[in-house]
Design an enzyme around this catalytic site. Structure first.
Site, PDB file in Angstrom:
ATOM      1  N   CYS A 129      32.663  17.395   6.566  1.00 37.64           N
ATOM      2  CA  CYS A 129      33.579  16.421   5.951  1.00 37.64           C
ATOM      3  C   CYS A 129      35.034  16.599   6.395  1.00 37.64           C
ATOM      4  CB  CYS A 129      33.483  16.504   4.429  1.00 37.64           C
ATOM      5  SG  CYS A 129      33.391  18.187   3.810  1.00 37.64           S
ATOM      6  N   HIS A 242      39.072  15.201  -0.270  1.00 39.92           N
ATOM      7  CA  HIS A 242      39.675  16.301   0.494  1.00 39.92           C
ATOM      8  C   HIS A 242      41.021  15.834   1.075  1.00 39.92           C
ATOM      9  CE1 HIS A 242      36.085  18.531   0.032  1.00 39.92           C
ATOM     10  NE2 HIS A 242      35.696  18.683   1.273  1.00 39.92           N
TER      11      HIS A 242
HETATM   12  P1  NAP Z   1      23.867  19.555  -4.223  1.00 40.48           P
HETATM   13  O1  NAP Z   1      24.611  18.624  -5.088  1.00 40.48           O
HETATM   14  O2  NAP Z   1      23.737  20.972  -4.656  1.00 40.48           O
HETATM   15  O3  NAP Z   1      22.402  18.961  -3.962  1.00 40.48           O
HETATM   16  C1  NAP Z   1      21.459  19.638  -3.190  1.00 40.48           C
HETATM   17  C2  NAP Z   1      20.316  18.709  -2.893  1.00 40.48           C
HETATM   18  O4  NAP Z   1      19.429  19.343  -1.989  1.00 40.48           O
HETATM   19  C3  NAP Z   1      19.514  18.348  -4.128  1.00 40.48           C
HETATM   20  O5  NAP Z   1      19.017  17.057  -4.020  1.00 40.48           O
HETATM   21  C4  NAP Z   1      18.374  19.361  -4.034  1.00 40.48           C
HETATM   22  O6  NAP Z   1      17.205  18.936  -4.712  1.00 40.48           O
HETATM   23  C5  NAP Z   1      18.107  19.349  -2.552  1.00 40.48           C
HETATM   24  N1  NAP Z   1      17.349  20.515  -2.145  1.00 40.48           N
HETATM   25  C6  NAP Z   1      17.687  21.797  -2.289  1.00 40.48           C
HETATM   26  N2  NAP Z   1      16.700  22.592  -1.822  1.00 40.48           N
HETATM   27  C7  NAP Z   1      15.725  21.777  -1.379  1.00 40.48           C
HETATM   28  C8  NAP Z   1      14.464  21.985  -0.787  1.00 40.48           C
HETATM   29  N3  NAP Z   1      13.991  23.196  -0.537  1.00 40.48           N
HETATM   30  N4  NAP Z   1      13.739  20.899  -0.434  1.00 40.48           N
HETATM   31  C9  NAP Z   1      14.202  19.659  -0.661  1.00 40.48           C
HETATM   32  N5  NAP Z   1      15.406  19.391  -1.226  1.00 40.48           N
HETATM   33  C10 NAP Z   1      16.158  20.443  -1.576  1.00 40.48           C
HETATM   34  O7  NAP Z   1      24.501  19.646  -2.770  1.00 40.48           O
HETATM   35  P2  NAP Z   1      25.241  18.499  -1.914  1.00 40.48           P
HETATM   36  O8  NAP Z   1      26.685  18.625  -2.128  1.00 40.48           O
HETATM   37  O9  NAP Z   1      24.581  17.187  -2.139  1.00 40.48           O
HETATM   38  O10 NAP Z   1      24.987  19.029  -0.449  1.00 40.48           O
HETATM   39  C11 NAP Z   1      23.717  19.098   0.115  1.00 40.48           C
HETATM   40  C12 NAP Z   1      23.847  19.443   1.586  1.00 40.48           C
HETATM   41  O11 NAP Z   1      24.502  18.380   2.257  1.00 40.48           O
HETATM   42  C13 NAP Z   1      24.692  20.685   1.888  1.00 40.48           C
HETATM   43  O12 NAP Z   1      23.925  21.874   1.820  1.00 40.48           O
HETATM   44  C14 NAP Z   1      25.182  20.408   3.275  1.00 40.48           C
HETATM   45  O13 NAP Z   1      24.244  20.804   4.248  1.00 40.48           O
HETATM   46  C15 NAP Z   1      25.305  18.897   3.286  1.00 40.48           C
HETATM   47  N6  NAP Z   1      26.705  18.529   3.037  1.00 40.48           N
HETATM   48  C16 NAP Z   1      27.401  18.106   4.083  1.00 40.48           C
HETATM   49  C17 NAP Z   1      28.706  17.759   3.923  1.00 40.48           C
HETATM   50  C18 NAP Z   1      29.491  17.352   5.091  1.00 40.48           C
HETATM   51  O14 NAP Z   1      30.543  17.906   5.261  1.00 40.48           O
HETATM   52  N7  NAP Z   1      29.049  16.404   5.888  1.00 40.48           N
HETATM   53  C19 NAP Z   1      29.335  17.841   2.693  1.00 40.48           C
HETATM   54  C20 NAP Z   1      28.603  18.272   1.615  1.00 40.48           C
HETATM   55  C21 NAP Z   1      27.282  18.610   1.814  1.00 40.48           C
HETATM   56  P3  NAP Z   1      16.854  19.483  -6.214  1.00 40.48           P
HETATM   57  O15 NAP Z   1      17.743  18.690  -7.126  1.00 40.48           O
HETATM   58  O16 NAP Z   1      15.423  19.177  -6.342  1.00 40.48           O
HETATM   59  O17 NAP Z   1      17.180  20.939  -6.205  1.00 40.48           O
HETATM   60  O1  3JN Z   2      32.810  22.763   1.179  1.00 39.66           O
HETATM   61  C1  3JN Z   2      33.016  21.595   1.513  1.00 39.66           C
HETATM   62  O2  3JN Z   2      33.964  20.936   1.073  1.00 39.66           O
HETATM   63  C2  3JN Z   2      32.107  20.961   2.506  1.00 39.66           C
HETATM   64  C3  3JN Z   2      30.807  21.620   2.505  1.00 39.66           C
HETATM   65  C4  3JN Z   2      29.926  21.454   3.446  1.00 39.66           C
HETATM   66  C5  3JN Z   2      28.683  22.202   3.463  1.00 39.66           C
HETATM   67  C6  3JN Z   2      28.236  22.809   2.304  1.00 39.66           C
HETATM   68  C7  3JN Z   2      27.067  23.562   2.334  1.00 39.66           C
HETATM   69  C8  3JN Z   2      26.363  23.722   3.497  1.00 39.66           C
HETATM   70  C9  3JN Z   2      27.965  22.315   4.639  1.00 39.66           C
HETATM   71  C10 3JN Z   2      28.431  21.584   5.849  1.00 39.66           C
HETATM   72  O3  3JN Z   2      28.368  20.364   5.833  1.00 39.66           O
HETATM   73  O4  3JN Z   2      28.864  22.187   6.828  1.00 39.66           O
HETATM   74  C11 3JN Z   2      26.820  23.098   4.658  1.00 39.66           C
HETATM   75  C12 3JN Z   2      26.034  23.314   5.899  1.00 39.66           C
HETATM   76  O5  3JN Z   2      25.179  22.493   6.185  1.00 39.66           O
HETATM   77  O6  3JN Z   2      26.256  24.303   6.580  1.00 39.66           O
END
Ligand code: NAP
Ligand code: 3JN
Length: 337
Positions: A129, A242
């Site tokens: 992000c 952010h």
């Molecule tokens: P979150 O609110 O904690 O949600 C996590 C999600 O992942 C929930 O839907 C959870 O399902 C699911 N999950 C966890 N373990 C799983 C598994 N083993 N199999 C299937 N689903 C599973 O986190 P979030 O903020 O949405 O972020 C999730 C991911 O998105 C991060 O880890 C990161 O890789 C990515 N992300 C990317 C950015 C970016 O910068 N582009 C920003 C934020 C996040 P349950 O509810 O069933 O546990």
């Molecule tokens: O912390 C933030 O503001 C962005 C978080 C991103 C994030 C959180 C958990 C795992 C990532 C990411 O997008 O790089 C990951 C990950 O996939 O490594």
């Protein structure tokens, strides 16, 4: 018009929920929505186009018949299941760090390098992000004046960590305002009424993984390894949105007025820059919007060719879900899926 079977992996999370909301807002041509998560979400439902849809478990077989799979369930889930989805014919748009620096995987911000979508081999990575909102602003400046170096400090909202972190900021704020103490669970220290210069894990260089993501991803997306980037990433007690203080050194001189003019015409950018009248981008205002907002545009008088600016975006939208849906829309509009 053709319609698509779309899976959202991590559908119960902060990013996944936003993806579903944006698919609906954008009237994405969905034939069938498959919300997927872990077994913990069995029995949960999400709402899409006025319908309640039961959340399924993300397993390899769940991807049978899926055309587009939007992943946001962390890198382990992506590493395990994205290849399974591709094997079954889906195009994966992955929000995790799993494939971003893989030379075989395009890393895409549609305002910057949409052409890279075309060479995907099944997986397209969505950047971090903090990188996304920065490169949307850097690209038009680079095109005009060639960027030599970027120094960025971030002010990242807790929604970037997920739903548990949002709850932690709420709870700690209540506890402290009621005269109690705050017990950190998600973060290593109290986040309410505090600032943590710590996002993701530190390595032996003293930098965090989040900081290295900004350095490496910027070069890959901009297609220019010569751009020097140094980052300090910081968590602040803001729920969503952010912010970034960005210092840019260019080869060609740009005045603040010229930079403002360039950015006012740039795709996906909104200039909010009238500080004398209290106008500059604010996370509380930008939250809920899809564009990247820039203000406080001014010359850095300490060097011959430098600019300072303040960049704010909704990290769950442009920083994650909206960027992913934009990639999917590009594929649909260009018959790439
Ligand atoms: P979150 O609110 O904690 O949600 C996590 C999600 O992942 C929930 O839907 C959870 O399902 C699911 N999950 C966890 N373990 C799983 C598994 N083993 N199999 C299937 N689903 C599973 O986190 P979030 O903020 O949405 O972020 C999730 C991911 O998105 C991060 O880890 C990161 O890789 C990515 N992300 C990317 C950015 C970016 O910068 N582009 C920003 C934020 C996040 P349950 O509810 O069933 O546990
Ligand atoms: O912390 C933030 O503001 C962005 C978080 C991103 C994030 C959180 C958990 C795992 C990532 C990411 O997008 O790089 C990951 C990950 O996939 O490594």
């Amino acid at each position: 018009m053709r319609r698509y079977n779309v899976a959202v992996v991590g559908a119960t999370g902060a990013v996944g929920r936003t993806m579903i909301k944006i698919l609906q807002e954008r009237k994405f041509p969905v034939k069938r929505l498959l919300p997927l998560a872990s077994a913990r979400s069995n029995g949960h439902a999400v709402e899409f186009m006025g319908e309640k849809i039961l959340v399924g478990e993300a397993t390899p077989a769940a991807f049978e018949g899926v055309d587009i799979a939007l992943f946001s369930a962390g890198q382990d889930v992506s590493r395990n299941l994205a290849p399974e989805a591709v094997k079954r014919g889906a195009v994966v748009i992955d929000n995790s760090n799993a494939f971003r620096m893989d030379a075989e995987v395009p890393l895409v911000v549609p305002e910057v390098n949409p052409q890279d979508i075309r060479w995907h081999k099944g997986i397209i990575a969505n950047p971090n992000c903090s990188t996304i909102q920065m490169v949307v602003v850097l690209k038009p400046i680079h095109d005009r004046a060639k960027i030599k170096r970027v120094v960025v400090s971030t002010y990242q909202a807790v929604s970037g960590t997920g739903l548990e972190a949002i709850e932690e900021l709420k709870l700690q704020s209540r506890q402290l305002l009621n005269g109690g103490t705050a017990e950190p669970k998600v973060y290593p220290h109290q986040i309410a009424f505090n600032i943590l210069p710590h996002i993701d894990v530190f390595d032996e260089t003293g930098y965090s993984k989040e900081e290295w993501k900004m350095v490496r991803e910027t070069k890959k997306i901009m297609g220019d390894e010569s751009i020097a980037v140094t980052a300090t990433t910081v968590r602040v007690p803001v729920f969503n949105g952010h912010s970034e203080s960005v210092n840019i050194e260019t080869v060609e001189k740009l005045t603040a007025e010229e930079a403002r003019e360039i950015l006012s015409k740039a795709p996906g950018v909104k200039v909010a820059d009238d500080p004398q009248h209290g106008v500059y981008p604010l996370p509380a205002v930008v939250s809920g919007q899809n564009e990247v907002f820039v203000g406080r545009i001014r010359e850095d008088f300490s060097i011959p060719c430098g600019l300072n600016m303040w960049i704010v975006a909704d990290n769950l939208r442009k920083g994650a879900a909206y960027n992913a849906v934009q990639i999917a829309e590009y594929m649909v509009h260009n018959s790439l899926v």
